[in-house]
Design a protein around this motif. Structure first.
Motif, PDB file in Angstrom:
ATOM      1  N   VAL A 108     -32.078 -38.491  56.755  1.00  0.00           N
ATOM      2  CA  VAL A 108     -32.525 -37.128  56.469  1.00  0.00           C
ATOM      3  C   VAL A 108     -31.708 -36.154  57.313  1.00  0.00           C
ATOM      4  O   VAL A 108     -31.233 -36.510  58.405  1.00  0.00           O
ATOM      5  CB  VAL A 108     -34.042 -36.985  56.755  1.00  0.00           C
ATOM      6  N   GLN A 109     -31.542 -34.956  56.809  1.00  0.00           N
ATOM      7  CA  GLN A 109     -30.800 -33.942  57.557  1.00  0.00           C
ATOM      8  C   GLN A 109     -31.666 -33.331  58.658  1.00  0.00           C
ATOM      9  O   GLN A 109     -32.909 -33.278  58.536  1.00  0.00           O
ATOM     10  CB  GLN A 109     -30.326 -32.838  56.617  1.00  0.00           C
ATOM     11  N   ALA A 110     -31.025 -32.863  59.690  1.00  0.00           N
ATOM     12  CA  ALA A 110     -31.746 -32.185  60.768  1.00  0.00           C
ATOM     13  C   ALA A 110     -32.550 -31.016  60.198  1.00  0.00           C
ATOM     14  O   ALA A 110     -32.072 -30.292  59.317  1.00  0.00           O
ATOM     15  CB  ALA A 110     -30.768 -31.700  61.823  1.00  0.00           C
TER      16      ALA A 110
ATOM     17  N   GLY B 248     -35.264 -31.489  58.533  1.00  0.00           N
ATOM     18  CA  GLY B 248     -36.026 -32.029  57.417  1.00  0.00           C
ATOM     19  C   GLY B 248     -37.284 -32.747  57.860  1.00  0.00           C
ATOM     20  O   GLY B 248     -37.627 -32.777  59.050  1.00  0.00           O
TER      21      GLY B 248
ATOM     22  N   SER C  60     -31.576 -34.756  65.614  1.00  0.00           N
ATOM     23  CA  SER C  60     -30.701 -35.930  65.690  1.00  0.00           C
ATOM     24  C   SER C  60     -31.224 -36.933  66.721  1.00  0.00           C
ATOM     25  O   SER C  60     -31.074 -38.148  66.556  1.00  0.00           O
ATOM     26  CB  SER C  60     -29.281 -35.511  66.022  1.00  0.00           C
TER      27      SER C  60
ATOM     28  N   THR D 232     -33.414 -39.979  65.801  1.00  0.00           N
ATOM     29  CA  THR D 232     -32.832 -41.171  65.186  1.00  0.00           C
ATOM     30  C   THR D 232     -33.209 -42.413  65.983  1.00  0.00           C
ATOM     31  O   THR D 232     -32.970 -42.481  67.189  1.00  0.00           O
ATOM     32  CB  THR D 232     -31.300 -41.040  65.114  1.00  0.00           C
TER      33      THR D 232
ATOM     34  N   VAL E 231     -31.315 -39.245  61.468  1.00  0.00           N
ATOM     35  CA  VAL E 231     -31.279 -37.801  61.264  1.00  0.00           C
ATOM     36  C   VAL E 231     -29.844 -37.334  61.469  1.00  0.00           C
ATOM     37  O   VAL E 231     -29.278 -37.496  62.560  1.00  0.00           O
ATOM     38  CB  VAL E 231     -32.223 -37.075  62.227  1.00  0.00           C
ATOM     39  N   SER E 232     -29.266 -36.776  60.438  1.00  0.00           N
ATOM     40  CA  SER E 232     -27.879 -36.309  60.518  1.00  0.00           C
ATOM     41  C   SER E 232     -27.858 -34.834  60.888  1.00  0.00           C
ATOM     42  O   SER E 232     -28.658 -34.041  60.403  1.00  0.00           O
ATOM     43  CB  SER E 232     -27.163 -36.520  59.182  1.00  0.00           C
ATOM     44  N   SER E 233     -26.916 -34.484  61.752  1.00  0.00           N
ATOM     45  CA  SER E 233     -26.833 -33.085  62.206  1.00  0.00           C
ATOM     46  C   SER E 233     -25.802 -32.312  61.418  1.00  0.00           C
ATOM     47  O   SER E 233     -25.072 -32.867  60.617  1.00  0.00           O
ATOM     48  CB  SER E 233     -26.495 -33.045  63.689  1.00  0.00           C
TER      49      SER E 233
END
Length: 117
Positions: A12-14, A16, A89, A92, A115-117
């Motif tokens: 999921v994106q940061a 989210g 992030s 994660t 979690v992607s930043s």
């Protein structure tokens, strides 16, 4: 014996949100359950408590997740959930469901949250 099965981990994106679920089965009853909770372990770090909910629905959160994560329980389904909002992030990790049954503690296999930043 108690079995715990987690689900809901994802990429999921940061910023989210994500909701983790844990279904418990086996010798778990309202009369022997002490608490359920979620721990997490990031790469290269020790496993740490994220959130706990007791048999009488008292909750406790790590400072790092307070105000962003919410733990809840469905007694009828012997399930526990972790609603995670405003993900960062640093969230994660592999998230593990755990249950305390009298003096024993049981663990699930874990579910990956990235979690992607």
């Amino acid at each position: 014996q108690v079995q715990l099965v987690e689900s809901g981990g994802d990429l999921v994106q940061a910023g989210g949100s994500l909701k983790l679920s844990c279904a418990a089965s086996g010798s778990i009853f309202s009369s022997n359950l002490v608490a359920m909770g979620w721990y997490r372990q990031a790469p290269g770090k020790q496993r740490e408590m994220a959130a706990i909910i007791t048999h009488n629905d008292i909750t406790n959160y790590a400072d790092s997740v307070k105000g962003r994560f919410t733990i809840s329980r469905d007694k009828a389904k012997n399930s526990v959930y972790l609603q995670m909002n405003s993900l960062k992030s640093e969230d994660t990790a592999v998230y593990y469901c755990t249950a305390w049954i009298r003096t024993s503690q049981f663990w699930g296999q874990g579910t990956q949250v990235t979690v992607s930043s």
